[in-house]
Design an enzyme around this catalytic site. Structure first.
Site, PDB file in Angstrom:
ATOM      1  N   GLU A  12      14.066  14.694   6.515  1.00 19.62           N
ATOM      2  CA  GLU A  12      15.521  14.780   6.577  1.00 19.62           C
ATOM      3  C   GLU A  12      16.030  14.120   7.852  1.00 19.62           C
ATOM      4  O   GLU A  12      15.245  13.870   8.786  1.00 19.62           O
ATOM      5  CB  GLU A  12      15.961  16.237   6.520  1.00 19.62           C
ATOM      6  CG  GLU A  12      15.558  16.925   5.236  1.00 19.62           C
ATOM      7  CD  GLU A  12      16.125  18.324   5.067  1.00 19.62           C
ATOM      8  OE1 GLU A  12      15.926  18.916   4.006  1.00 19.62           O
ATOM      9  OE2 GLU A  12      16.782  18.828   6.022  1.00 19.62           O
ATOM     10  N   GLN A  25     -14.589 -16.478  27.727  1.00 22.15           N
ATOM     11  CA  GLN A  25     -15.040 -15.089  27.819  1.00 22.15           C
ATOM     12  C   GLN A  25     -13.961 -14.085  27.422  1.00 22.15           C
ATOM     13  O   GLN A  25     -14.241 -13.111  26.719  1.00 22.15           O
ATOM     14  CB  GLN A  25     -15.535 -14.809  29.244  1.00 22.15           C
ATOM     15  CG  GLN A  25     -16.801 -15.555  29.612  1.00 22.15           C
ATOM     16  CD  GLN A  25     -17.238 -15.290  31.036  1.00 22.15           C
ATOM     17  OE1 GLN A  25     -16.584 -14.547  31.770  1.00 22.15           O
ATOM     18  NE2 GLN A  25     -18.338 -15.905  31.439  1.00 22.15           N
ATOM     19  N   GLU A  30       4.116   9.845   7.873  1.00 23.76           N
ATOM     20  CA  GLU A  30       3.023  10.721   7.396  1.00 23.76           C
ATOM     21  C   GLU A  30       2.350  11.447   8.559  1.00 23.76           C
ATOM     22  O   GLU A  30       1.130  11.622   8.582  1.00 23.76           O
ATOM     23  CB  GLU A  30       1.978   9.920   6.604  1.00 23.76           C
ATOM     24  CG  GLU A  30       2.533   8.989   5.559  1.00 23.76           C
ATOM     25  CD  GLU A  30       3.096   9.696   4.348  1.00 23.76           C
ATOM     26  OE1 GLU A  30       3.132  10.933   4.354  1.00 23.76           O
ATOM     27  OE2 GLU A  30       3.513   9.013   3.411  1.00 23.76           O
ATOM     28  N   SER A  75       9.023  15.519  11.938  1.00 26.47           N
ATOM     29  CA  SER A  75       7.762  16.160  12.297  1.00 26.47           C
ATOM     30  C   SER A  75       7.798  17.667  12.089  1.00 26.47           C
ATOM     31  O   SER A  75       6.750  18.313  12.090  1.00 26.47           O
ATOM     32  CB  SER A  75       7.425  15.855  13.764  1.00 26.47           C
ATOM     33  OG  SER A  75       7.177  14.480  13.945  1.00 26.47           O
ATOM     34  N   CYS A 113       0.349  17.297  -0.251  1.00 28.94           N
ATOM     35  CA  CYS A 113       0.641  15.941  -0.721  1.00 28.94           C
ATOM     36  C   CYS A 113       0.492  14.941   0.419  1.00 28.94           C
ATOM     37  O   CYS A 113      -0.075  13.850   0.246  1.00 28.94           O
ATOM     38  CB  CYS A 113       2.063  15.871  -1.282  1.00 28.94           C
ATOM     39  SG  CYS A 113       2.378  16.957  -2.691  1.00 28.94           S
ATOM     40  N   ARG A 163      -2.134  10.580   3.685  1.00 25.95           N
ATOM     41  CA  ARG A 163      -2.745  10.226   4.968  1.00 25.95           C
ATOM     42  C   ARG A 163      -4.161   9.692   4.778  1.00 25.95           C
ATOM     43  O   ARG A 163      -4.614   8.822   5.524  1.00 25.95           O
ATOM     44  CB  ARG A 163      -2.764  11.454   5.885  1.00 25.95           C
ATOM     45  CG  ARG A 163      -1.390  11.873   6.368  1.00 25.95           C
ATOM     46  CD  ARG A 163      -1.383  13.293   6.903  1.00 25.95           C
ATOM     47  NE  ARG A 163      -0.064  13.660   7.410  1.00 25.95           N
ATOM     48  CZ  ARG A 163       0.293  14.899   7.742  1.00 25.95           C
ATOM     49  NH1 ARG A 163      -0.584  15.900   7.607  1.00 25.95           N
ATOM     50  NH2 ARG A 163       1.500  15.151   8.204  1.00 25.95           N
ATOM     51  N   ARG A 208       0.840  -1.206   0.000  1.00 30.31           N
ATOM     52  CA  ARG A 208       0.000   0.000   0.000  1.00 30.31           C
ATOM     53  C   ARG A 208       0.868   1.247   0.000  1.00 30.31           C
ATOM     54  O   ARG A 208       0.594   2.233  -0.709  1.00 30.31           O
ATOM     55  CB  ARG A 208      -0.936  -0.009   1.217  1.00 30.31           C
ATOM     56  CG  ARG A 208      -2.065   1.038   1.140  1.00 30.31           C
ATOM     57  CD  ARG A 208      -1.683   2.384   1.718  1.00 30.31           C
ATOM     58  NE  ARG A 208      -1.104   2.214   3.021  1.00 30.31           N
ATOM     59  CZ  ARG A 208      -0.131   2.995   3.486  1.00 30.31           C
ATOM     60  NH1 ARG A 208       0.377   3.966   2.757  1.00 30.31           N
ATOM     61  NH2 ARG A 208       0.372   2.794   4.690  1.00 30.31           N
ATOM     62  N   GLY A 216      10.766  13.237  -1.578  1.00 29.74           N
ATOM     63  CA  GLY A 216      11.833  13.593  -0.647  1.00 29.74           C
ATOM     64  C   GLY A 216      11.507  14.813   0.192  1.00 29.74           C
ATOM     65  O   GLY A 216      11.710  15.951  -0.261  1.00 29.74           O
TER      66      GLY A 216
END
Length: 388
Positions: free
Chosen positions: A137, A284, A368, A142, A242, A247, A94, A134
């Site tokens: 880095e 259970q 992502e 984040s 993008c 996401r 994916r 790209g």
């Protein structure tokens, strides 16, 4: 284990139209026939199954929700169902399709010149040409605003310097969509394989996403022509848009991994006998785990379906997609862990897909946008206050 027949506790299939169900069935059959027979060995060998690329292109899996240039022009819900089935096969598969479509074809389609679109999109759609994205880095994941890769004007072209890392498809790619800091802000460039000063190396030793190629591209006085810049992208808005596309696919895709884990555990619990020769499904605590999983999977199905409908209506916001990505990756990871528990020691053996999904999902939770970053995106949207 018998072949996969789907997971639909709340009759959610009734909310899909005929075309959406046909797309899902096409992808589901592809996974059954082509992916599952080889994915365990690919994971063992840390090898991406390149032999699947031509058929994926023929079926329209690349850039599936884009219009024109040979693309399938699927709705976003159809595209989501496609991602769901591919990730049921493996997150790496994916991820490959998601990068090719959402992170390479989408920016060319959205920000590229007509010449760039005509040159790249038809061949990317068939899989004849492969791409990578790209942005991340070594020191900035984040916080992409801190990127150090630079683009300096030189004559009628540009010179790129810097390094990217954790880049899916990096060494496979014929073209890289590279984001760099120029004098007038962040800009995107199309850098071709073989360009002097552009090199890539693979990251080895991964315990996760082993059927996926992960690389570190670097740029050392890498010269690109002026017409290799994406003219419509300026600032971080371009790469972040993008990521929003990618996401969205993850929100749907991780459902597939969760479904595979749940159905494997459910079938196993009915067949596995313990304590007075009774199936463990009669106990259970096992039923509690299965009840939790099917409840969370059902809620996650409704979440991404609504987000997909909003996206098709042009009403979706990035924070809606953050909710889908954050919730569904977390949910899938918990399903993998509970399923592993139900299978006991067998849960860690690769005769079953659960441990492979669990390890893959540990990476999906981070890339992502991490779970925590999406928490803050949602928090900012409901309070009006950024906590970054």
């Amino acid at each position: 284990m018998s072949s996969f027949r789907g997971v639909d506790y709340l009759l959610i299939d009734s909310l899909f139209n005929e075309q959406e169900l046909l797309v899902r069935q096409t992808a589901r059959q592809f996974v059954e026939d082509e992916v599952l027979p080889l994915i365990r060995d690919c994971f063992r060998e840390s090898r991406f199954p390149r032999e699947l690329i031509p058929e994926m292109g023929r079926l329209g899996f690349f850039g599936a929700n884009l219009e024109g240039y040979g693309c399938a022009g699927m709705s976003n819900v159809e595209y989501g169902l496609l991602m769901q089935e591919l990730e049921r096969g493996d997150s790496g598969l994916r991820s490959f399709a998601s990068v090719q479509g959402a992170l390479v074809m989408y920016p060319i389609h959205t920000y590229g010149s007509e010449e760039q679109k005509q040159r790249w999109l038809p061949k990317l759609q068939t899989g004849e040409v492969l791409g990578c994205f790209g942005l991340t880095e070594p020191d900035f994941g984040s916080n992409p605003a801190g990127m150090r890769t630079t683009a300096r004007k030189h004559g009628d072209g540009w010179v790129l310097n810097g390094e990217k890392t954790w880049i899916t498809n990096g060494t496979l790619a014929d073209v890289a969509v590279v984001w760099a800091r120029a004098e007038d802000g962040i800009r995107g460039f199309l850098v071709e394989r073989g360009t002097p000063g552009f090199s890539t190396s693979d990251i080895h030793g991964k315990g996760s996403m082993r059927a996926s190629v992960t690389s570190s591209p670097s740029f050392s006085d890498c010269r690109v022509a002026a017409d290799q810049m994406l003219p419509g992208a300026k600032g971080l808005k371009g790469p972040l848009a993008c990521l929003t596309q990618a996401r969205f696919g993850i929100g749907w895709g991780t459902l597939g991994a969760a479904m595979d884990c749940y159905e494997t555990a459910r079938q196993y619990s009915v067949l596995r006998k313990q304590f007075d020769d009774r199936p463990i499904a009669s106990h259970q605590l096992v039923q509690e785990k299965l009840a939790w999983m099917i409840s969370e999977i059902t809620k996650a199905q409704l979440l991404v379906l609504q987000v997909g409908r909003l996206k098709d209506a042009g009403k979706v916001q990035h924070q809606h997609i953050s909710m889908a990505k954050r919730n569904n990756v977390w949910m899938a990871l918990e399903c993998a862990r509970l399923s592993r528990d139900i299978l006991g020691a067998n849960g860690v053996a690769d005769d079953y897909p659960i441990m492979r999904h669990l390890m893959n999902l540990e990476s999906v939770k981070t890339y992502e946008g991490t779970h925590d970053i999406h928490t803050l995106i949602i928090g900012a949207s409901v309070t009006g206050i950024d906590a970054f």
